[in-house]
Design an enzyme around this catalytic site. Sequence first.
Site, PDB file in Angstrom:
ATOM      1  N   LYS A 177       0.691  -1.389   0.023  1.00 31.79           N
ATOM      2  CA  LYS A 177      -0.045   0.032  -0.188  1.00 31.79           C
ATOM      3  C   LYS A 177       0.878   1.353   0.039  1.00 31.79           C
ATOM      4  O   LYS A 177       2.012   1.257  -0.683  1.00 31.79           O
ATOM      5  CB  LYS A 177      -0.970  -0.019   1.127  1.00 31.79           C
ATOM      6  CG  LYS A 177      -1.700  -1.299   1.374  1.00 31.79           C
ATOM      7  CD  LYS A 177      -2.854  -1.431   2.242  1.00 31.79           C
ATOM      8  CE  LYS A 177      -3.544  -2.767   2.318  1.00 31.79           C
ATOM      9  NZ  LYS A 177      -4.709  -2.625   3.026  1.00 31.79           N
ATOM     10  N   HIS A 225      -8.393  -3.579  -6.253  1.00 35.01           N
ATOM     11  CA  HIS A 225      -8.176  -3.771  -5.000  1.00 35.01           C
ATOM     12  C   HIS A 225      -9.401  -3.021  -4.357  1.00 35.01           C
ATOM     13  O   HIS A 225      -9.885  -1.962  -4.819  1.00 35.01           O
ATOM     14  CB  HIS A 225      -6.881  -3.251  -4.236  1.00 35.01           C
ATOM     15  CG  HIS A 225      -6.572  -3.439  -2.961  1.00 35.01           C
ATOM     16  ND1 HIS A 225      -7.323  -2.518  -1.998  1.00 35.01           N
ATOM     17  CD2 HIS A 225      -5.930  -4.446  -2.176  1.00 35.01           C
ATOM     18  CE1 HIS A 225      -7.100  -3.250  -0.864  1.00 35.01           C
ATOM     19  NE2 HIS A 225      -6.138  -4.284  -0.893  1.00 35.01           N
ATOM     20  N   GLY A 255      -7.458  -5.151   6.645  1.00 31.93           N
ATOM     21  CA  GLY A 255      -6.903  -4.186   7.705  1.00 31.93           C
ATOM     22  C   GLY A 255      -7.834  -4.222   8.937  1.00 31.93           C
ATOM     23  O   GLY A 255      -7.592  -3.218   9.902  1.00 31.93           O
TER      24      GLY A 255
HETATM   25  C1  PEP Z   1      -4.719  -5.900   1.386  1.00 30.68           C
HETATM   26  O1  PEP Z   1      -4.830  -4.823   1.300  1.00 30.68           O
HETATM   27  O2  PEP Z   1      -4.741  -6.514   0.284  1.00 30.68           O
HETATM   28  C2  PEP Z   1      -5.084  -6.743   2.568  1.00 30.68           C
HETATM   29  C3  PEP Z   1      -5.463  -7.854   2.721  1.00 30.68           C
HETATM   30  O3  PEP Z   1      -4.583  -6.055   3.890  1.00 30.68           O
HETATM   31  P1  PEP Z   1      -4.426  -6.710   5.363  1.00 30.68           P
HETATM   32  O4  PEP Z   1      -3.722  -8.129   5.098  1.00 30.68           O
HETATM   33  O5  PEP Z   1      -3.714  -5.748   5.997  1.00 30.68           O
HETATM   34  O6  PEP Z   1      -5.901  -6.801   5.835  1.00 30.68           O
END
Ligand code: PEP
Length: 253
Positions: free
Chosen positions: A12, A97, A175
């Site tokens: 990210k 995403h 997240g």
């Molecule tokens: C993502 O952003 O693709 C993701 C799965 O984030 P996290 O693992 O932090 O939940």
Amino acid sequence: MARTKFVCGNWKMHKTQAEARELVRALAPLCAPLGGKVQVAVAPPFTALAAAAEALRGSPLELGAQDVHWEKQGAFTGAVSAPMLAEAGVKHVIVGHSERRQLFGETDETVRKKVGAVLAANLLPIVCVGETLAEREAGKTLEVVGRQLRGGLSGLQAPALAAVTVAYEPVWAIGTGKTATSAQAQEVHQALRAILRELCGAGADSIRIQYGGSVKPDNAAELMSQPDVDGALVGGASLKADDFIQIVRGALR
Ligand code: PEP
């Protein structure tokens, strides 16, 4: 059918060039002993791609990008094209995403155009789908992810589809620290595989479907032990070499 598991870290908007170099230098030697049994990639922000590409050269660690524009060039301020990513050493491109869908107006139609551009540049798309909590609670999970998958891949034929990885990422799990249970993940992955079979027949058996959403060292192996969970797209836990490599090792168990 045995599919090589594929784990990709989505960094990210984290890591400067120097930090990206440091993390890749920590990860690359840890990936070498995997002997190709798991495919591993990291997707830094655009500004750190070149530094990461240089740092991972000669290692099995592969490079991804987090987004792309569908045009090759033009008046699209702030955007980056697939040929530009290819030149920077990128192999995989995350498309659709949920953060792009929710915060930047990504639609199934823009996902479709981006997937086409990625394939045209001989890069490999990771196409993300996932339902919100409200959609899950309304019993609409399979309808939503099915629509996103069909929309994002529409017009593609069997040979092109072979280059695609799908990532099932329930929005409520990203997240948040809330992970889908392995049974919830498997249910959706199985449904996505059935749609892929409609789109490309037996070729669907070689397409990887990653799970994403709060994957951590302590839940990765269980999630990836499911028959249709072929790896993970990892956000937060991909920012620390130790956590990420433990997740990668979970794919071997
Ligand atoms: C993502 O952003 O693709 C993701 C799965 O984030 P996290 O693992 O932090 O939940």
